[in-house]
Each structure stands twice: as structure tokens, then as C-alpha cells.
Design a protein around this motif. Structure first.
Motif, PDB file in Angstrom:
ATOM      1  N   ASP A 248      -5.767  23.539  83.110  1.00  0.00           N
ATOM      2  CA  ASP A 248      -6.683  24.281  82.246  1.00  0.00           C
ATOM      3  C   ASP A 248      -6.638  23.746  80.819  1.00  0.00           C
ATOM      4  OD1 ASP A 248      -7.148  26.003  84.466  1.00  0.00           O
ATOM      5  OD2 ASP A 248      -5.351  27.157  83.946  1.00  0.00           O
ATOM      6  N   ILE A 249      -7.662  24.093  80.038  1.00  0.00           N
ATOM      7  CA  ILE A 249      -7.760  23.656  78.649  1.00  0.00           C
ATOM      8  C   ILE A 249      -7.843  24.869  77.739  1.00  0.00           C
ATOM      9  CG2 ILE A 249     -10.290  23.396  78.748  1.00  0.00           C
ATOM     10  CD1 ILE A 249      -9.901  20.889  76.913  1.00  0.00           C
ATOM     11  N   VAL A 250      -7.159  24.777  76.581  1.00  0.00           N
ATOM     12  CA  VAL A 250      -6.999  25.917  75.674  1.00  0.00           C
ATOM     13  C   VAL A 250      -7.627  25.605  74.322  1.00  0.00           C
ATOM     14  CG1 VAL A 250      -5.351  27.555  74.690  1.00  0.00           C
ATOM     15  CG2 VAL A 250      -4.767  26.328  76.804  1.00  0.00           C
ATOM     16  N   PHE A 251      -8.510  26.502  73.862  1.00  0.00           N
ATOM     17  CA  PHE A 251      -9.129  26.415  72.551  1.00  0.00           C
ATOM     18  C   PHE A 251      -8.715  27.624  71.708  1.00  0.00           C
ATOM     19  CE2 PHE A 251     -12.032  24.180  75.354  1.00  0.00           C
ATOM     20  CZ  PHE A 251     -12.490  23.102  74.615  1.00  0.00           C
ATOM     21  N   ARG A 252      -8.663  27.463  70.400  1.00  0.00           N
ATOM     22  CA  ARG A 252      -8.642  28.624  69.532  1.00  0.00           C
ATOM     23  C   ARG A 252     -10.029  29.257  69.554  1.00  0.00           C
ATOM     24  NH1 ARG A 252      -5.290  25.105  66.612  1.00  0.00           N
ATOM     25  NH2 ARG A 252      -3.277  26.027  66.032  1.00  0.00           N
ATOM     26  N   LYS A 253     -10.062  30.578  69.626  1.00  0.00           N
ATOM     27  CA  LYS A 253     -11.347  31.278  69.703  1.00  0.00           C
ATOM     28  C   LYS A 253     -12.208  30.984  68.477  1.00  0.00           C
ATOM     29  CE  LYS A 253     -13.065  35.838  71.092  1.00  0.00           C
ATOM     30  NZ  LYS A 253     -12.672  37.256  71.325  1.00  0.00           N
ATOM     31  N   LYS A 254     -11.577  30.916  67.309  1.00  0.00           N
ATOM     32  CA  LYS A 254     -12.327  30.666  66.074  1.00  0.00           C
ATOM     33  C   LYS A 254     -12.964  29.273  66.074  1.00  0.00           C
ATOM     34  CE  LYS A 254      -8.401  28.978  63.333  1.00  0.00           C
ATOM     35  NZ  LYS A 254      -7.580  29.170  62.112  1.00  0.00           N
ATOM     36  N   ASP A 255     -12.310  28.315  66.754  1.00  0.00           N
ATOM     37  CA  ASP A 255     -12.855  26.959  66.778  1.00  0.00           C
ATOM     38  C   ASP A 255     -14.158  26.875  67.567  1.00  0.00           C
ATOM     39  OD1 ASP A 255     -10.881  25.852  65.195  1.00  0.00           O
ATOM     40  OD2 ASP A 255      -9.596  25.301  66.887  1.00  0.00           O
ATOM     41  N   LEU A 256     -14.310  27.751  68.563  1.00  0.00           N
ATOM     42  CA  LEU A 256     -15.517  27.704  69.386  1.00  0.00           C
ATOM     43  C   LEU A 256     -16.763  28.155  68.629  1.00  0.00           C
ATOM     44  CD1 LEU A 256     -14.185  28.890  72.856  1.00  0.00           C
ATOM     45  CD2 LEU A 256     -14.723  26.574  72.098  1.00  0.00           C
ATOM     46  N   LYS A 257     -16.582  28.687  67.410  1.00  0.00           N
ATOM     47  CA  LYS A 257     -17.722  29.006  66.552  1.00  0.00           C
ATOM     48  C   LYS A 257     -18.239  27.763  65.834  1.00  0.00           C
ATOM     49  CE  LYS A 257     -15.924  33.670  65.637  1.00  0.00           C
ATOM     50  NZ  LYS A 257     -15.420  34.598  64.596  1.00  0.00           N
ATOM     51  N   ARG A 258     -17.464  26.691  65.894  1.00  0.00           N
ATOM     52  CA  ARG A 258     -17.849  25.435  65.241  1.00  0.00           C
ATOM     53  C   ARG A 258     -18.591  24.545  66.231  1.00  0.00           C
ATOM     54  NH1 ARG A 258     -12.204  23.327  63.167  1.00  0.00           N
ATOM     55  NH2 ARG A 258     -13.480  21.476  62.707  1.00  0.00           N
ATOM     56  N   LYS A 259     -19.619  23.874  65.746  1.00  0.00           N
ATOM     57  CA  LYS A 259     -20.475  23.085  66.638  1.00  0.00           C
ATOM     58  C   LYS A 259     -19.713  21.939  67.300  1.00  0.00           C
ATOM     59  CE  LYS A 259     -22.274  20.049  62.965  1.00  0.00           C
ATOM     60  NZ  LYS A 259     -23.500  19.541  62.299  1.00  0.00           N
ATOM     61  N   GLU A 260     -18.680  21.388  66.603  1.00  0.00           N
ATOM     62  CA  GLU A 260     -17.927  20.273  67.176  1.00  0.00           C
ATOM     63  C   GLU A 260     -17.193  20.698  68.451  1.00  0.00           C
ATOM     64  OE1 GLU A 260     -17.936  19.835  62.658  1.00  0.00           O
ATOM     65  OE2 GLU A 260     -17.533  21.428  64.114  1.00  0.00           O
ATOM     66  N   PHE A 261     -16.589  21.882  68.406  1.00  0.00           N
ATOM     67  CA  PHE A 261     -15.846  22.360  69.569  1.00  0.00           C
ATOM     68  C   PHE A 261     -16.791  22.902  70.643  1.00  0.00           C
ATOM     69  CE2 PHE A 261     -12.584  22.151  66.384  1.00  0.00           C
ATOM     70  CZ  PHE A 261     -11.425  21.876  67.092  1.00  0.00           C
ATOM     71  N   GLN A 262     -17.900  23.492  70.227  1.00  0.00           N
ATOM     72  CA  GLN A 262     -18.875  23.966  71.205  1.00  0.00           C
ATOM     73  C   GLN A 262     -19.467  22.795  71.975  1.00  0.00           C
ATOM     74  OE1 GLN A 262     -19.441  27.349  71.794  1.00  0.00           O
ATOM     75  NE2 GLN A 262     -20.361  26.466  73.615  1.00  0.00           N
ATOM     76  N   LYS A 263     -19.652  21.685  71.280  1.00  0.00           N
ATOM     77  CA  LYS A 263     -20.145  20.474  71.940  1.00  0.00           C
ATOM     78  C   LYS A 263     -19.145  19.988  72.985  1.00  0.00           C
ATOM     79  CE  LYS A 263     -21.191  15.621  70.894  1.00  0.00           C
ATOM     80  NZ  LYS A 263     -21.302  14.617  69.815  1.00  0.00           N
ATOM     81  N   LEU A 264     -17.848  20.042  72.655  1.00  0.00           N
ATOM     82  CA  LEU A 264     -16.811  19.628  73.596  1.00  0.00           C
ATOM     83  C   LEU A 264     -16.836  20.507  74.841  1.00  0.00           C
ATOM     84  CD1 LEU A 264     -14.400  17.695  73.994  1.00  0.00           C
ATOM     85  CD2 LEU A 264     -12.960  19.410  72.873  1.00  0.00           C
ATOM     86  N   LEU A 265     -16.996  21.801  74.641  1.00  0.00           N
ATOM     87  CA  LEU A 265     -17.059  22.732  75.764  1.00  0.00           C
ATOM     88  C   LEU A 265     -18.313  22.505  76.600  1.00  0.00           C
ATOM     89  CD1 LEU A 265     -15.702  25.113  77.168  1.00  0.00           C
ATOM     90  CD2 LEU A 265     -16.913  26.641  75.624  1.00  0.00           C
ATOM     91  N   ASN A 266     -19.416  22.198  75.942  1.00  0.00           N
ATOM     92  CA  ASN A 266     -20.665  21.928  76.664  1.00  0.00           C
ATOM     93  C   ASN A 266     -20.531  20.690  77.556  1.00  0.00           C
ATOM     94  OD1 ASN A 266     -21.917  24.128  75.506  1.00  0.00           O
ATOM     95  ND2 ASN A 266     -22.909  22.947  73.881  1.00  0.00           N
ATOM     96  N   ILE A 267     -19.807  19.682  77.077  1.00  0.00           N
ATOM     97  CA  ILE A 267     -19.613  18.477  77.880  1.00  0.00           C
ATOM     98  C   ILE A 267     -18.796  18.795  79.124  1.00  0.00           C
ATOM     99  CG2 ILE A 267     -18.461  16.214  77.939  1.00  0.00           C
ATOM    100  CD1 ILE A 267     -19.326  15.841  75.026  1.00  0.00           C
ATOM    101  N   ILE A 268     -17.766  19.655  78.978  1.00  0.00           N
ATOM    102  CA  ILE A 268     -16.949  20.056  80.131  1.00  0.00           C
ATOM    103  C   ILE A 268     -17.819  20.713  81.202  1.00  0.00           C
ATOM    104  CG2 ILE A 268     -15.132  21.655  80.898  1.00  0.00           C
ATOM    105  CD1 ILE A 268     -13.752  21.103  78.191  1.00  0.00           C
ATOM    106  N   GLY A 269     -18.815  21.469  80.775  1.00  0.00           N
ATOM    107  CA  GLY A 269     -19.700  22.147  81.722  1.00  0.00           C
ATOM    108  C   GLY A 269     -20.880  21.317  82.178  1.00  0.00           C
ATOM    109  N   SER A 270     -20.962  20.083  81.696  1.00  0.00           N
ATOM    110  CA  SER A 270     -22.138  19.260  82.006  1.00  0.00           C
ATOM    111  C   SER A 270     -22.028  18.603  83.372  1.00  0.00           C
ATOM    112  CB  SER A 270     -22.296  18.174  80.932  1.00  0.00           C
ATOM    113  OG  SER A 270     -21.267  17.201  81.033  1.00  0.00           O
ATOM    114  N   GLY A 271     -23.172  18.304  83.950  1.00  0.00           N
ATOM    115  CA  GLY A 271     -23.220  17.616  85.230  1.00  0.00           C
ATOM    116  C   GLY A 271     -22.659  16.215  85.146  1.00  0.00           C
ATOM    117  N   GLU A 272     -22.850  15.553  84.005  1.00  0.00           N
ATOM    118  CA  GLU A 272     -22.368  14.185  83.837  1.00  0.00           C
ATOM    119  C   GLU A 272     -20.845  14.135  83.911  1.00  0.00           C
ATOM    120  OE1 GLU A 272     -22.881  10.397  80.747  1.00  0.00           O
ATOM    121  OE2 GLU A 272     -23.509  12.417  80.134  1.00  0.00           O
ATOM    122  N   PHE A 273     -20.165  15.067  83.215  1.00  0.00           N
ATOM    123  CA  PHE A 273     -18.705  15.095  83.229  1.00  0.00           C
ATOM    124  C   PHE A 273     -18.181  15.449  84.614  1.00  0.00           C
ATOM    125  CE2 PHE A 273     -14.658  17.465  82.346  1.00  0.00           C
ATOM    126  CZ  PHE A 273     -13.915  16.370  81.926  1.00  0.00           C
TER     127      PHE A 273
END
Length: 293
Positions: A248-273
Motif C-alpha cells: 500500500d501507499i501512504v499520503f498525508r491527507k493535507k498533501d492530497l489538496k495539492r495538485k502535484e500529489f493529486q496528479k500522482l494519485l490520478n496516475i495510480i488510478g489510471s489505465g496506463e499505470f
């Protein structure tokens, strides 16, 4: 930071290739190496330069993912190929326990982990709560993979269960403290009320799955415990499954409000990854991206 040198076997573990492939890379000039006595040694920074990533970075704008799985290199590469140039993602090759500790001490760090808690028969969440006190975190599932015994082909010692490690004719090789495998071994000893001092080879340490498997192949140990993916890379090693672990992967909740970390999470959920992950044998990615906590 002091220069760190790795053996070809340790490089093979990082790159998830066979040791002979590393020697071929050195011979072709694809990977820099230094002859120290009769042995080749490769600077860690040169391994990461070859991979196109760096193990750590000082820039406050960059993100560092802690973990040892090859899939994290794919995650970094996908992010950086889409980067605007201001933020890059790098991987630091440290184990589960050290990764959580580093995340607690540093901003812009993300940790991955696969640590079994014997008391609850669950993975990661009990450790995350204890090691990140006061932090509001979000935990997402990456994959499941099997861990089990490494034995020689044919299982000459007929090792079937964890308690077989207590036999007089069985010598194991252990993993370093803080690694997910070492935590699993110690938790199993605790759960089964086994004194580790009764296990022959408990104090013998291998720093990677492939090094552990090599010791079994050479006969310096009869058994090791590691993941299935690494066992498949070593001809002559038979894998006997013990438990399916959650990575599993762990983020700080506050970081997910930032576009850089949201982008990282979006890639994890992407079909390409996920397609890249499907091409790597030994993974169950059916719940990849699912929020666990």
C-alpha cells in the motif's frame, strides 16, 4: 552524502533482472562499474542515473516515494513524463519501516509498505497509526503479492510450514530489520511462541530477496523467505507460498489538496499505470487505487 557501492547482485535486485544481465550491461558500457579487487562494484547514483531517477532529492518542490518495488519506477517515470518541469517524483529505495519513519520526519515524502501485524492479521494500518502519530493520512492499495519459502528445486528438506525452521537439519537466512519480510518472520515467531534463538541462521542476514535466494541456491542456507516475483528470476529456486501480502501507499491527507500529489494519485488510478503493472508477473492489482483508510 557518502558514495555507496553495490554488488552486481544488489543491482539486479533493484532493476529486477538476473545477475548475468547486470554483467552484460557492464560489458556493453550501459552501466558504469569499478573493479575492486576481483569484484565489480557499481555506484548507487549510477544505477539511478541509468534508471532515470534519483534515490533522494533536496528540492522542496519535488516528491520522494520510499519503497523497493520496481513498479514505483514506472510510477515515477509516468509522472515525470507528464511533468510541467517544476515538480519531479523520485524513488528512495528504503524498506517499509524506514520509509514510514522518513515520511514522518520530512515533508513531500510518500511511503509504501507491506508490514504484517500478527495480532490483527492485517497489513500496514496498525503500523501506520503508530509510526505517524498525530498525522492525518490517506492510505491507498497498490497490489497484492505472495510471500513464501525459497527452497532448492524439489524441496530436498521437505519444508512445508513455518515451524520447520526449528528443525536441526534446517538453516535459514534472514532479512534485515525494518524490511517487510523480517517483520513477517518476527511476527510469526511471536504468534507461534517461537524463540528466534532456536532457529539456525536467524542472525544471518541477506539485504535483498535475490541475495537470500542465492544463498539457498549455493547451499549456505536451506531456506529463506521472500516474494514470489524475485523467486521466479532465480533458476533452481522453488517457491512455496505462505501468505499473500498487501502493498500500500501512504499520503498525508493535507498533501492530497495539492495538485502535484493529486496528479500522482490520478496516475495510480489510471489505465496506463495499471496496464504496466499487469505486464509484471506476480502481482494482483484487482483493487489498485482503492482507498483503505
Amino acid at each position: 552524502m557518502d558514495e555507496q557501492f553495490l554488488s552486481p547482485l544488489e543491482v539486479a535486485e533493484i532493476l529486477q533482472v538476473k545477475k548475468n544481465t547486470v554483467y552484460e550491461m557492464i560489458k556493453r558500457g550501459d552501466l558504469k562499474a569499478t573493479k575492486m579487487g576481483k569484484q565489480f562494484r557499481i555506484a548507487r547514483k549510477d544505477v539511478y542515473e541509468y534508471m532515470g531517477v534519483m534515490p533522494e532529492t533536496e528540492s522542496p518542490e519535488n516528491i520522494v516515494i520510499c519503497g523497493q518495488d520496481q513498479l514505483l519506477d514506472v510510477l515515477c517515470a509516468l509522472y515525470n513524463s507528464q511533468s510541467d518541469g517544476h515538480t519531479q517524483v523520485y524513488r528512495s529505495p528504503m524498506g517499509s519501516y524506514s520509509g514510514l519513519y522518513r515520511m514522518y520526519q520530512n515533508e513531500n515524502y510518500v511511503a509504501t509498505c507491506h508490514m504484517w501485524d500478527g495480532a490483527t492479521d492485517t497489513y500496514n494500518l496498525p503500523y501506520i497509526e503508530r509510526m505517524l502519530p498525530g498525522e492525518q493520512v490517506a492510505v491507498f492499495h497498490l497490489l497484492k503479492r505472495w510471500q513464501g519459502f525459497y527452497v532448492k528445486e524439489g524441496n530436498p528438506k521437505n519444508i512445508q510450514k513455518f515451524e520447520d525452521l526449528l528443525r536441526e537439519d534446517v538453516r535459514m537466512i534472514n532479512r534485515e530489520k525494518g524490511s517487510g519480510i523480517r517483520i513477517f518472520i518476527d511476527e510469526m515467531c511471536k504468534k507461534l511462541d517461537i524463540d528466534p534463538d532456536r532457529i539456525h541462521g536467524y542472525e544471518d542476514i541477506a539485504s535483498s530477496h535475490l541475495i537470500a535466494a542465492t544463498n539457498v541456491l549455493r547451499g549456505t542456507a536451506a531456506v529463506a523467505i521472500g516474494n514470489e516475483k524475485s523467486a521466479r528470476q532465480m533458476e533452481g529456486i522453488q517457491f512455496l507460498p505462505l501468505k499473500q501480502e498487501s502493498y500500500d501507499i501512504v499520503f498525508r491527507k493535507k498533501d492530497l489538496k495539492r495538485k502535484e500529489f493529486q496528479k500522482l494519485l490520478n496516475i495510480i488510478g489510471s489505465g496506463e499505470f495499471q496496464k504496466e503493472a499487469e505486464m509484471m508477473s506476480g502481482y494482483d492489482i484487482s483493487d489498485m487505487g482503492k482507498q483503505l483508510y
